[in-house]
Write a protein that holds these residues in place. Structure first.
Motif, PDB file in Angstrom:
ATOM      1  N   LEU A 178      57.595  63.321  46.761  1.00  0.00           N
ATOM      2  CA  LEU A 178      58.416  62.974  45.477  1.00  0.00           C
ATOM      3  C   LEU A 178      57.479  63.485  44.372  1.00  0.00           C
ATOM      4  CD1 LEU A 178      60.352  61.219  43.975  1.00  0.00           C
ATOM      5  CD2 LEU A 178      58.747  59.354  44.365  1.00  0.00           C
ATOM      6  N   CYS A 179      58.171  64.388  43.664  1.00  0.00           N
ATOM      7  CA  CYS A 179      57.480  64.792  42.057  1.00  0.00           C
ATOM      8  C   CYS A 179      57.703  63.977  41.115  1.00  0.00           C
ATOM      9  CB  CYS A 179      58.075  66.271  41.752  1.00  0.00           C
ATOM     10  SG  CYS A 179      58.313  67.552  43.197  1.00  0.00           S
ATOM     11  N   ALA A 209      55.457  71.136  52.556  1.00  0.00           N
ATOM     12  CA  ALA A 209      56.318  70.224  51.526  1.00  0.00           C
ATOM     13  C   ALA A 209      55.332  70.559  49.993  1.00  0.00           C
ATOM     14  CB  ALA A 209      56.152  68.792  51.700  1.00  0.00           C
ATOM     15  N   PHE A 210      54.167  70.722  49.995  1.00  0.00           N
ATOM     16  CA  PHE A 210      53.464  71.098  48.747  1.00  0.00           C
ATOM     17  C   PHE A 210      53.615  72.313  48.227  1.00  0.00           C
ATOM     18  CE2 PHE A 210      51.146  66.972  48.914  1.00  0.00           C
ATOM     19  CZ  PHE A 210      50.858  66.769  47.615  1.00  0.00           C
ATOM     20  N   GLU A 264      53.338  68.091  39.599  1.00  0.00           N
ATOM     21  CA  GLU A 264      52.861  66.742  39.169  1.00  0.00           C
ATOM     22  C   GLU A 264      53.631  65.890  40.426  1.00  0.00           C
ATOM     23  OE1 GLU A 264      51.609  66.068  34.541  1.00  0.00           O
ATOM     24  OE2 GLU A 264      53.562  65.808  35.030  1.00  0.00           O
ATOM     25  N   PHE A 265      52.854  65.090  40.865  1.00  0.00           N
ATOM     26  CA  PHE A 265      53.335  64.361  42.278  1.00  0.00           C
ATOM     27  C   PHE A 265      53.012  62.923  42.199  1.00  0.00           C
ATOM     28  CE2 PHE A 265      52.431  68.923  43.032  1.00  0.00           C
ATOM     29  CZ  PHE A 265      53.743  69.327  43.593  1.00  0.00           C
ATOM     30  N   GLU A 298      43.339  58.491  42.393  1.00  0.00           N
ATOM     31  CA  GLU A 298      43.546  57.009  42.113  1.00  0.00           C
ATOM     32  C   GLU A 298      45.072  56.819  42.188  1.00  0.00           C
ATOM     33  OE1 GLU A 298      40.871  55.142  41.219  1.00  0.00           O
ATOM     34  OE2 GLU A 298      39.490  56.907  40.639  1.00  0.00           O
ATOM     35  N   THR A 299      45.915  57.444  41.946  1.00  0.00           N
ATOM     36  CA  THR A 299      47.312  57.035  41.913  1.00  0.00           C
ATOM     37  C   THR A 299      48.350  57.843  42.986  1.00  0.00           C
ATOM     38  OG1 THR A 299      47.735  58.745  40.192  1.00  0.00           O
ATOM     39  CG2 THR A 299      47.049  56.675  39.251  1.00  0.00           C
ATOM     40  N   PHE A 300      48.024  58.802  43.554  1.00  0.00           N
ATOM     41  CA  PHE A 300      49.078  59.476  44.180  1.00  0.00           C
ATOM     42  C   PHE A 300      48.880  58.670  45.509  1.00  0.00           C
ATOM     43  CE2 PHE A 300      49.868  62.580  47.890  1.00  0.00           C
ATOM     44  CZ  PHE A 300      51.232  62.927  47.239  1.00  0.00           C
TER      45      PHE A 300
END
Ligand code: THU
Length: 136
Positions: A31-32, A58-59, A69-70, A104-106
């Motif tokens: 998911l982008c 996928a990347f 940005e993902f 930290e967020t992906f």
């Protein structure tokens, strides 16, 4: 986008794996941040080492399309395309995620089905990773 929708997208992509050597299908749904989704599958090779994992597939599809940005990736897989357990990403794929994602967020979501999944952040699966800032 709902996690369950992203999981279903990965599961639906599972038959697309090209796995004549291992018969182990892996699919990913990436998911982008702009809301678009890219699927990826493992693609094997008679010479073995050129094999690419589903996550990198996928990347590379997304990055080759200009995405940078993902938000999250769902990964699922199993022998003969039957999902019986979680399918964690290999070390090389974790490193590719580190190149493009905030540790930290992906979110990395390992899924068996829409009701059985585990959510990690990249930092949990790749602690002390070497990334672009180490070269700055
Ligand atoms: N595989 C993936 O697609 N992703 C991973 O993170 C782990 C392994 C694939 C590569 C190969 O086609 C098969 O699974 C067996 O290793």
């Amino acid at each position: 986008m709902e996690i369950k929708t992203l999981i279903q997208t990965a599961i639906d992509a599972l038959p697309n794996s090209y796995v004549p050597y291992s018969q182990f299908h892996v699919a990913a749904a990436l998911l982008c941040k702009d809301g678009t989704v890219y699927t990826g599958n493992n693609i094997e090779n008679a010479s073995y080492t050129p094999t690419v994992c589903a996550e990198r597939c996928a990347f590379f599809k997304a990055v080759g399309d200009g995405k940078r940005e993902f938000e999250a990736i769902v990964i699922c897989g199993g022998l003969h395309g039957v999902i019986t357990d979680y399918c964690p990403p290999c070390g090389v794929c974790r490193q590719v995620m580190r190149e493009f994602c905030n540790p930290e967020t992906f979110k990395i979501i390992l899924a068996v089905d829409k009701d059985h999944y585990d959510v990690y952040i990249l930092k949990e699966l790749l602690p002390q990773g070497f990334g672009p800032l180490n070269l700055a």
